[in-house]
Design a protein around this motif. Structure first.
Motif, mmCIF file in Angstrom:
data_model
loop_
_atom_site.group_PDB
_atom_site.id
_atom_site.type_symbol
_atom_site.label_atom_id
_atom_site.label_comp_id
_atom_site.label_asym_id
_atom_site.label_seq_id
_atom_site.Cartn_x
_atom_site.Cartn_y
_atom_site.Cartn_z
ATOM 1 N N ASP A 8 -12.446 24.635 2.665
ATOM 2 C CA ASP A 8 -12.910 23.307 2.457
ATOM 3 C C ASP A 8 -14.344 23.109 1.803
ATOM 4 O OD1 ASP A 8 -10.807 21.978 3.788
ATOM 5 O OD2 ASP A 8 -11.944 22.520 5.607
ATOM 6 N N ILE A 9 -15.161 24.145 2.057
ATOM 7 C CA ILE A 9 -16.512 24.529 1.673
ATOM 8 C C ILE A 9 -16.672 25.843 1.294
ATOM 9 C CG2 ILE A 9 -17.621 23.940 3.606
ATOM 10 C CD1 ILE A 9 -19.676 22.548 2.465
ATOM 11 N N CYS A 10 -17.367 26.057 0.056
ATOM 12 C CA CYS A 10 -17.858 27.285 -0.192
ATOM 13 C C CYS A 10 -19.281 27.530 -0.293
ATOM 14 C CB CYS A 10 -17.238 27.564 -1.078
ATOM 15 S SG CYS A 10 -18.025 29.559 -1.888
ATOM 16 N N ILE A 11 -20.170 28.207 0.360
ATOM 17 C CA ILE A 11 -21.450 28.009 0.504
ATOM 18 C C ILE A 11 -21.987 29.373 -0.245
ATOM 19 C CG2 ILE A 11 -23.795 28.011 1.777
ATOM 20 C CD1 ILE A 11 -22.087 26.421 3.782
ATOM 21 N N ILE A 12 -22.662 29.158 -1.252
ATOM 22 C CA ILE A 12 -23.254 30.380 -2.118
ATOM 23 C C ILE A 12 -24.408 30.681 -1.729
ATOM 24 C CG2 ILE A 12 -23.582 31.644 -4.052
ATOM 25 C CD1 ILE A 12 -21.279 30.104 -5.350
ATOM 26 N N GLY A 31 -12.932 24.253 7.225
ATOM 27 C CA GLY A 31 -12.887 25.972 6.757
ATOM 28 C C GLY A 31 -13.575 26.012 5.743
ATOM 29 N N VAL A 32 -14.610 27.231 6.195
ATOM 30 C CA VAL A 32 -16.043 27.355 5.553
ATOM 31 C C VAL A 32 -16.050 29.016 5.139
ATOM 32 C CG1 VAL A 32 -18.622 27.660 5.716
ATOM 33 C CG2 VAL A 32 -17.193 25.737 7.056
ATOM 34 N N LEU A 33 -16.457 29.052 3.718
ATOM 35 C CA LEU A 33 -16.605 30.282 3.023
ATOM 36 C C LEU A 33 -17.918 30.450 3.118
ATOM 37 C CD1 LEU A 33 -16.006 32.999 1.876
ATOM 38 C CD2 LEU A 33 -15.323 31.653 -0.251
ATOM 39 N N LEU A 34 -18.551 31.449 3.331
ATOM 40 C CA LEU A 34 -20.130 31.853 3.102
ATOM 41 C C LEU A 34 -20.369 33.136 2.192
ATOM 42 C CD1 LEU A 34 -23.371 31.193 3.793
ATOM 43 C CD2 LEU A 34 -22.784 32.356 5.928
ATOM 44 N N ILE A 35 -20.954 33.040 1.120
ATOM 45 C CA ILE A 35 -20.944 34.292 0.352
ATOM 46 C C ILE A 35 -22.364 34.781 0.455
ATOM 47 C CG2 ILE A 35 -20.703 35.150 -1.900
ATOM 48 C CD1 ILE A 35 -18.562 33.015 -2.478
ATOM 49 N N ASN A 36 -22.471 35.802 0.733
ATOM 50 C CA ASN A 36 -23.825 36.767 0.807
ATOM 51 C C ASN A 36 -23.651 37.532 -0.616
ATOM 52 O OD1 ASN A 36 -25.631 38.676 0.839
ATOM 53 N ND2 ASN A 36 -25.576 38.998 3.191
ATOM 54 N N ARG A 37 -24.730 37.111 -1.580
ATOM 55 C CA ARG A 37 -24.937 37.741 -2.696
ATOM 56 C C ARG A 37 -25.193 39.329 -2.944
ATOM 57 N NH1 ARG A 37 -27.544 34.080 -7.117
ATOM 58 N NH2 ARG A 37 -29.323 33.848 -5.773
ATOM 59 N N HIS A 136 -15.214 22.062 -2.390
ATOM 60 C CA HIS A 136 -16.430 21.633 -2.508
ATOM 61 C C HIS A 136 -17.245 23.045 -2.389
ATOM 62 C CE1 HIS A 136 -19.558 18.758 -3.572
ATOM 63 N NE2 HIS A 136 -20.329 19.292 -3.085
ATOM 64 N N VAL A 137 -18.411 23.056 -3.337
ATOM 65 C CA VAL A 137 -19.335 24.320 -3.396
ATOM 66 C C VAL A 137 -20.553 23.782 -3.084
ATOM 67 C CG1 VAL A 137 -20.328 26.291 -4.758
ATOM 68 C CG2 VAL A 137 -17.754 25.723 -4.886
ATOM 69 N N ILE A 138 -21.656 24.469 -2.266
ATOM 70 C CA ILE A 138 -22.747 24.206 -2.315
ATOM 71 C C ILE A 138 -23.653 25.546 -2.525
ATOM 72 C CG2 ILE A 138 -24.967 23.733 -0.541
ATOM 73 C CD1 ILE A 138 -22.823 22.106 1.028
ATOM 74 N N LEU A 139 -24.603 25.115 -3.543
ATOM 75 C CA LEU A 139 -25.455 26.234 -3.840
ATOM 76 C C LEU A 139 -26.838 26.158 -2.960
ATOM 77 C CD1 LEU A 139 -25.229 25.642 -7.841
ATOM 78 C CD2 LEU A 139 -23.993 27.234 -6.347
ATOM 79 N N ALA A 140 -26.813 27.464 -2.356
ATOM 80 C CA ALA A 140 -28.130 27.490 -1.493
ATOM 81 C C ALA A 140 -28.444 28.953 -1.751
ATOM 82 C CB ALA A 140 -27.559 27.380 -0.145
ATOM 83 N N THR A 141 -28.937 29.198 -3.062
ATOM 84 C CA THR A 141 -29.204 30.538 -3.476
ATOM 85 C C THR A 141 -30.767 30.837 -3.415
ATOM 86 O OG1 THR A 141 -29.244 29.285 -5.744
ATOM 87 C CG2 THR A 141 -27.050 30.677 -5.013
ATOM 88 N N GLY A 142 -31.431 29.790 -3.182
ATOM 89 C CA GLY A 142 -33.094 30.323 -2.950
ATOM 90 C C GLY A 142 -33.583 29.982 -4.168
#
Length: 475
Positions: A8-12, A31-37, A136-142
Motif C-alpha cells: 500500500d505504501i513504500c517509505i524510502i 501494507g508497509v514497505l520501509l526501505i533503509n538506503r 504510494h511512495v513517501i520520500l523521507a530521505t533526510g
C-alpha cells in the motif's frame, strides 16, 4: 498477507521520521514497505534527536551550576568531560535503539528492506532484483548540510551538525558559520560547555519575530558568546596549528580570527541523489532547483509520490512528522484535513527558548485592524521563581478575537506555543485564553494575560452600560 511487491505504501528512508510514519501506517492496517538506503539518513538518524537533546541537557546543567548564585546557592564553574558526555548520550541512544530495530519493525508487520531504490517509471521502482509497484511512495530521505563556497574551507577538517556530535575533545575556540536554529543552539551549547565560541550568522533566524531575536542575541551575548552580526566568513586560512578565519562586515571591512575548530551550520538540502526521480516524472522547483516541486498536500508532480521532512525542505522534526501523518491519514481515509503551514510552530531550543506560529509582526504588513497583545515574563510568578524573567509573549489577533499568530521568547516557550497551536487549530478565540485554569504558578499564565489584555480592549460602551443598568433595575 499484504503483497510484498505491491505494498500500500513504500517509505524510502529509515531514519527517525521514516520509522515513525511506517508505524503509523501499519497501525492503520496498511501494507508497509520501509526501505533503509544502507546508511543513516542525513540529519535524521534514528536516535539522533535523543543524542542532541542529551548534549543540550548537559550544557543546560553546566550553565545552571555556573549561575546557581541567582537562586541563593553556591555556584561553581563546571568542568565538562566531553568524552563522558558523549558516552552518556550514546548509552541513552543504545537503550532506545531496540524500539527502532529492524527485528521489532518486522515483528510489527512492516516489510523492512535495505538497498538503494531506483524509480523505473511513474509507479515502479527497482530494489536489487525486485520490481516494486507500491500504491504510494513517501520520500523521507533526510537532508544533507549545505557546504558554502568559502575559499579554503575544503582544506580544513570542519564540523557539520551531523559530525560534531562525534567530537570527544574540548574545543578551545569554535567558529560557527550559520544563523539558523541549529547553528544558534549548537553555538550556545558549546559555549556553555566551556568553549570560546564566535558566531558568524549571516542572516540570523529568518522567520522569527525580529524584536524577539534581538532579545535572544542580547542574552547570548551576556553569557559571553561572541556574535559577529552583519558579517560573513569570506575565507578560511589553513595553518599548521589552528585555523585562520577571515570575516567581512557589511561596510566592507575585514578582520581575522584564530580558531581551533569550525562548524558549518548553514541549513540543509534534500538528499535525493540516485533515486531516478526524473523517470518517475517528478519535477524540481524552478526557483530552487535542488528542492522538489510540491503542492500544499505534500505531493510531487507525480501524485503517487509525496515528500516529507528533509526531502521536502522541512528541517524541524515536529513539523515533518505532522505533515507525514496527515499524508498517511488522507491516503487511508482516516483524515481529510489539509495542513496549513501557518498552524505549525517553529522553535529554537535555546535558553531562553524562541518560538513562533502564524503571522509574525514585521514580516509583512498586518491585516487592517490587527491587535498586537503583549505579556512579559517579568510579571510571571514561575519565571520569577526560576530567575528567568527575560522574555515576553506577543499575540496577533483580529478585531473579532481570531488568533492570527504568536511569538514567544522565554522559559517554556516550546510548551506554551504548543498550547497556542492547539487553540488556533480548534478555532479558540483569544478571549477564551483568559478562562484557562492553570496550576499556580505556571509559565503558561502568559496566555491568560494575553486573553485578559484582549478582553480589556472590549470594555462595554455607553449603550451596553445603560442596558446593564436597566437589567439590574428590573431584577
Amino acid at each position: 498477507m499484504a503483497d510484498l511487491q505491491n505494498p500500500d505504501i513504500c517509505i524510502i528512508g529509515a531514519g527517525a521520521l521514516g520509522i515513525a510514519l511506517a508505524l503509523r501506517a501499519r497501525r492503520l492496517g496498511a501494507g508497509v514497505l520501509l526501505i533503509n538506503r544502507g546508511a543513516e539518513e542525513a540529519g535524521d538518524p534514528a536516535q539522533g534527536r535523543l543524542v542532541a537533546a542529551t548534549f543540550a541537557a548537559s550544557a543546560a546543567r553546566a550553565q545552571a551550576m555556573r549561575t546557581a548564585g541567582v537562586l541563593g546557592l553556591a555556584h561553581a564553574e563546571p568542568k565538562p568531560n566531553f568524552k563522558a558526555i558523549g558516552e552518556h548520550a550514546k548509552t541513552l541512544a543504545a537503550n532506545t535503539a531496540p524500539r527502532d530495530a529492524k527485528e521489532r519493525l518486522i515483528a510489527l508487520g512492516i516489510d523492512y528492506r535495505t538497498g538503494q531504490p531506483v524509480f523505473t517509471g511513474r509507479q515502479t521502482l527497482k530494489l536489487g532484483d525486485a520490481t516494486l509497484r507500491p500504491r504510494h511512495v513517501i520520500l523521507a530521505t533526510g537532508a544533507k548540510p549545505i557546504l558554502p563556497a568559502i575559499p579554503g574551507l575544503d582544506e580544513i577538517a570542519y564540523f557539520t551538525p551531523d559530525t560534531i556530535a562525534g567530537n570527544s575533545r574540548k574545543l578551545s575556540h569554535l567558529v560557527v558559520i550559520g544563523g539558523d536554529a541549529g547553528a544558534i543552539e549548537l553555538a550556545q551549547a558549546y559555549h556553555r560547555l566551556g568553549a570560546m565560541v564566535t558566531l558568524v550568522p549571516g542572516e540570523i533566524l529568518p522567520g522569527f519575530d525580529r524584536e524577539q531575536v534581538v532579545i535572544l542575541l542580547r542574552q547570548l551575548a551576556q553569557e559571553g558568546l561572541e556574535i559577529a552580526e552583519d558579517a560573513v566568513v569570506s575565507a578560511i586560512l589553513p595553518r599548521r596549528q589552528g585555523t585562520g578565519v577571515e570575516i567581512t562586515h557589511a561596510d566592507g571591512t575585514t578582520h581575522g580570527l584564530d580558531a581551533s575548530h569550525v562548524l558549518v551550520a548553514m541549513g540543509r538540502l534534500p538528499d535525493l541523489a540516485g533515486l531516478g526521480l526524473e523517470r518517475a516524472k517528478v519535477r524540481f522547483d524552478k526557483a530552487r532547483p535542488q528542492f522538489l516541486q510540491l503542492n500544499p498536500d505534500g505531493h510531487t508532480t507525480n501524485t503517487r509520490i509525496s515528500a516529507v521532512g528533509g526531502a521536502a525542505g522541512q528541517n524541524q522534526p515536529h513539523a515533518a512528522l505532522r505533515y507525514g501523518a496527515i499524508i498517511i491519514d488522507r491516503l487511508f481515509g482516516t483524515g481529510a484535513s489539509r495542513l496549513d503551514s501557518k498552524s505549525i510552530p517553529s522553535f529554537t531550543q535555546t535558553e531562553p527558548g524562541l518560538a513562533s506560529i502564524g503571522l509574525i509582526e514585521g514580516e509583512r504588513p498586518l491585516p487592517e485592524g490587527t491587535l498586537v497583545l503583549r505579556a512579559s515574563f517579568a510579571e510571571n510568578d514561575m519565571a520569577r521563581a526560576l530567575g528567568q524573567t527575560h522574555g515576553a509573549a506577543k499575540l496577533l489577533a483580529s478585531g473579532n478575537g481570531k488568533i492570527l499568530g504568536a511569538s514567544i521568547i522565554g522559559p517554556g516557550a516550546g510548551e506554551v506555543i504548543a498550547m497556542l497551536a492547539l487553540a488556533m487549530e480548534r478555532g479558540m478565540p483569544v478571549g477564551a485564553l483568559a478562562e484557562l485554569v492553570l496550576p499556580h504558578p505556571s509559565l503558561a499564565a502568559v496566555l491568560t494575560q494575553l486573553g485578559e489584555a484582549f478582553l480589556a480592549t472590549r470594555l462595554p460602551g455607553a449603550w451596553e452600560k445603560r442596558s446593564q443598568a436597566l437589567r439590574k433595575l428590573l431584577g
